[in-house]
Design an enzyme around this catalytic site. Structure first.
Site, PDB file in Angstrom:
ATOM      1  N   GLU A 129      44.163  23.917  45.778  1.00 34.17           N
ATOM      2  CA  GLU A 129      44.073  25.147  45.432  1.00 34.17           C
ATOM      3  C   GLU A 129      45.106  25.871  46.596  1.00 34.17           C
ATOM      4  O   GLU A 129      44.730  25.612  47.798  1.00 34.17           O
ATOM      5  CB  GLU A 129      42.833  25.642  45.583  1.00 34.17           C
ATOM      6  CG  GLU A 129      42.991  27.388  45.233  1.00 34.17           C
ATOM      7  CD  GLU A 129      41.723  28.058  44.832  1.00 34.17           C
ATOM      8  OE1 GLU A 129      41.652  29.216  44.875  1.00 34.17           O
ATOM      9  OE2 GLU A 129      40.582  27.331  44.445  1.00 34.17           O
ATOM     10  N   GLU A 188      44.870  27.887  52.857  1.00 29.96           N
ATOM     11  CA  GLU A 188      44.809  29.290  53.132  1.00 29.96           C
ATOM     12  C   GLU A 188      45.305  29.781  54.564  1.00 29.96           C
ATOM     13  O   GLU A 188      44.711  29.181  55.532  1.00 29.96           O
ATOM     14  CB  GLU A 188      43.626  30.138  52.936  1.00 29.96           C
ATOM     15  CG  GLU A 188      43.425  31.356  53.107  1.00 29.96           C
ATOM     16  CD  GLU A 188      44.351  32.197  52.329  1.00 29.96           C
ATOM     17  OE1 GLU A 188      45.123  32.881  52.922  1.00 29.96           O
ATOM     18  OE2 GLU A 188      44.326  32.077  50.892  1.00 29.96           O
ATOM     19  N   ASP A 201      50.245  36.451  46.477  1.00 29.21           N
ATOM     20  CA  ASP A 201      50.732  37.727  46.947  1.00 29.21           C
ATOM     21  C   ASP A 201      51.795  37.820  46.043  1.00 29.21           C
ATOM     22  O   ASP A 201      52.966  37.106  45.840  1.00 29.21           O
ATOM     23  CB  ASP A 201      51.092  37.373  48.323  1.00 29.21           C
ATOM     24  CG  ASP A 201      51.739  38.747  49.105  1.00 29.21           C
ATOM     25  OD1 ASP A 201      52.217  39.826  48.493  1.00 29.21           O
ATOM     26  OD2 ASP A 201      51.390  38.930  50.348  1.00 29.21           O
ATOM     27  N   LYS A 226      58.455  44.344  45.797  1.00 26.65           N
ATOM     28  CA  LYS A 226      59.830  44.793  46.134  1.00 26.65           C
ATOM     29  C   LYS A 226      60.750  43.562  45.750  1.00 26.65           C
ATOM     30  O   LYS A 226      60.552  42.370  45.890  1.00 26.65           O
ATOM     31  CB  LYS A 226      59.989  45.253  47.264  1.00 26.65           C
ATOM     32  CG  LYS A 226      59.301  46.281  47.641  1.00 26.65           C
ATOM     33  CD  LYS A 226      59.403  46.887  49.227  1.00 26.65           C
ATOM     34  CE  LYS A 226      58.465  47.910  49.589  1.00 26.65           C
ATOM     35  NZ  LYS A 226      58.829  48.509  51.168  1.00 26.65           N
ATOM     36  N   ASP A 233      47.903  39.026  37.724  1.00 29.82           N
ATOM     37  CA  ASP A 233      47.834  40.347  37.213  1.00 29.82           C
ATOM     38  C   ASP A 233      49.198  41.186  37.103  1.00 29.82           C
ATOM     39  O   ASP A 233      49.101  42.444  36.718  1.00 29.82           O
ATOM     40  CB  ASP A 233      46.637  41.166  37.730  1.00 29.82           C
ATOM     41  CG  ASP A 233      47.051  41.628  39.149  1.00 29.82           C
ATOM     42  OD1 ASP A 233      47.112  40.497  39.891  1.00 29.82           O
ATOM     43  OD2 ASP A 233      46.952  42.629  39.393  1.00 29.82           O
ATOM     44  N   THR A 255      37.480  36.243  40.260  1.00 33.95           N
ATOM     45  CA  THR A 255      37.540  36.463  41.962  1.00 33.95           C
ATOM     46  C   THR A 255      37.421  37.814  42.092  1.00 33.95           C
ATOM     47  O   THR A 255      37.560  38.867  41.238  1.00 33.95           O
ATOM     48  CB  THR A 255      38.596  35.908  42.569  1.00 33.95           C
ATOM     49  OG1 THR A 255      39.745  36.371  41.922  1.00 33.95           O
ATOM     50  CG2 THR A 255      38.690  34.234  41.862  1.00 33.95           C
ATOM     51  N   ARG A 256      37.349  38.220  43.190  1.00 33.15           N
ATOM     52  CA  ARG A 256      37.141  39.787  43.848  1.00 33.15           C
ATOM     53  C   ARG A 256      38.864  40.169  43.392  1.00 33.15           C
ATOM     54  O   ARG A 256      38.736  41.253  43.366  1.00 33.15           O
ATOM     55  CB  ARG A 256      36.910  39.752  45.373  1.00 33.15           C
ATOM     56  CG  ARG A 256      37.605  39.075  46.263  1.00 33.15           C
ATOM     57  CD  ARG A 256      36.986  38.856  47.731  1.00 33.15           C
ATOM     58  NE  ARG A 256      37.624  38.249  48.777  1.00 33.15           N
ATOM     59  CZ  ARG A 256      38.464  38.381  49.613  1.00 33.15           C
ATOM     60  NH1 ARG A 256      38.609  40.040  49.781  1.00 33.15           N
ATOM     61  NH2 ARG A 256      39.307  37.864  50.464  1.00 33.15           N
ATOM     62  N   TYR A 257      39.674  39.463  43.490  1.00 35.61           N
ATOM     63  CA  TYR A 257      41.065  39.923  43.413  1.00 35.61           C
ATOM     64  C   TYR A 257      41.419  40.355  41.872  1.00 35.61           C
ATOM     65  O   TYR A 257      41.675  41.151  41.603  1.00 35.61           O
ATOM     66  CB  TYR A 257      42.059  38.964  43.850  1.00 35.61           C
ATOM     67  CG  TYR A 257      42.269  38.636  45.350  1.00 35.61           C
ATOM     68  CD1 TYR A 257      42.742  39.560  45.956  1.00 35.61           C
ATOM     69  CD2 TYR A 257      41.649  37.454  45.967  1.00 35.61           C
ATOM     70  CE1 TYR A 257      42.855  39.548  47.654  1.00 35.61           C
ATOM     71  CE2 TYR A 257      41.721  37.166  47.159  1.00 35.61           C
ATOM     72  CZ  TYR A 257      42.615  38.404  48.079  1.00 35.61           C
ATOM     73  OH  TYR A 257      42.730  38.070  49.372  1.00 35.61           O
ATOM     74  N   GLU A 258      40.509  39.554  41.005  1.00 32.56           N
ATOM     75  CA  GLU A 258      40.663  40.008  39.668  1.00 32.56           C
ATOM     76  C   GLU A 258      40.002  40.981  39.571  1.00 32.56           C
ATOM     77  O   GLU A 258      40.406  41.902  38.551  1.00 32.56           O
ATOM     78  CB  GLU A 258      40.221  38.404  38.943  1.00 32.56           C
ATOM     79  CG  GLU A 258      40.362  38.782  37.380  1.00 32.56           C
ATOM     80  CD  GLU A 258      40.089  37.479  36.283  1.00 32.56           C
ATOM     81  OE1 GLU A 258      41.079  36.701  36.293  1.00 32.56           O
ATOM     82  OE2 GLU A 258      38.942  37.511  36.054  1.00 32.56           O
TER      83      GLU A 258
END
EC number: 2.1.1.33
Length: 233
Positions: free
Chosen positions: A65, A90, A139, A143, A175, A212-215
């Site tokens: 991952e 990470e 990430d 831009k 997303d 996940t919390r990001y989703e």
């Protein structure tokens, strides 16, 4: 193998956020070194010797991952798949500390953690050694002038393709619609085939998915998750 010349690699993004809690500092001090996949850094492995993955995971299949965030998905997969070894990479130390706390609470033992740049890790993964890879809510670098910083570029995809076994699966969740565009444009150029025949194939989460919390943040803000599955040719 002779000593190799270290490539110049720009790193973009944060390595550390708000101050760590005392427990998180303790996790880093007590647990991180024991979870190392081996000699990854250039200082400790200037010859770029491949990692001994069969020795690390007792011959189990290995998943990877890239950018595990807070570690929810990584720990979930480790708990659901005890016969799989999983490496997480990470660079954000706060995320690493969060993961270590989750590992303690879940009691999983089939994980290895590289707290650093995934490019350094991919340098030392043996060729055709990884059975599955995940890139989940990376990430987005929204831009246009920063799109070259995204993971889905040749700098990252070529070493990933080298490390993945033929027939292995590469999952991407995002997303950001423009990230979807770039992913579908770039990933197939580097030895992958997109596995989708109908819209539901990318709209529907994978059967073993944990949100996940990001989703959850994306959903709260009205963005649509995309679940893209590729196979290494």
């Amino acid at each position: 193998m002779s000593k190799q010349t270290r490539p110049h690699r720009n790193f973009y993004g944060r390595l550390k956020g708000k101050s760590l809690k005392a427990a998180q500092k303790r996790y880093l001090d007590e647990d991180l070194a024991a979870l190392s996949p081996g000699a990854v850094g250039w200082e400790e492995n200037p010859d770029r010797r491949p990692l001994d993955l069969p020795g690390l995971f007792e011959g189990k299949p290995v998943w990877l991952e890239i950018g595990f965030g807070g570690g929810e998905h990584l720990v979930h997969q480790a708990a659901q798949n005890p016969d799989i070894g999983i490496i997480g990479a990470e660079p954000y130390i706060n995320g690493v500390a969060m993961l270590l706390g989750k590992i303690r609470r879940a009691g999983v033992e089939n994980l290895a953690v590289h707290a650093g740049d995934a490019r350094d890790l991919m340098d030392v993964l043996p060729a055709a050694s990884i059975d599955r890879a995940f890139l989940l809510y990376p990430d987005p670098w929204p831009k246009a002038r920063h799109h070259r910083r995204r993971f889905v570029t040749a700098e990252h995809l070529d070493p990933l393709a080298r490390a993945l076994k033929p027939g292995s699966v590469f999952r991407v969740a995002t997303d950001i619609e423009d990230y979807v565009r770039q992913t579908l444009q770039e990933v197939p150029k580097h030895g992958f085939k997109w596995l989708a025949n109908a819209p539901q194939d990318w709209r529907r989460p994978w059967p073993d998915w944990i949100s996940t919390r990001y989703e959850q943040k994306a959903l709260r803000e009205g963005r649509t998750p995309h679940y893209l599955t590729f196979v290494r040719e």
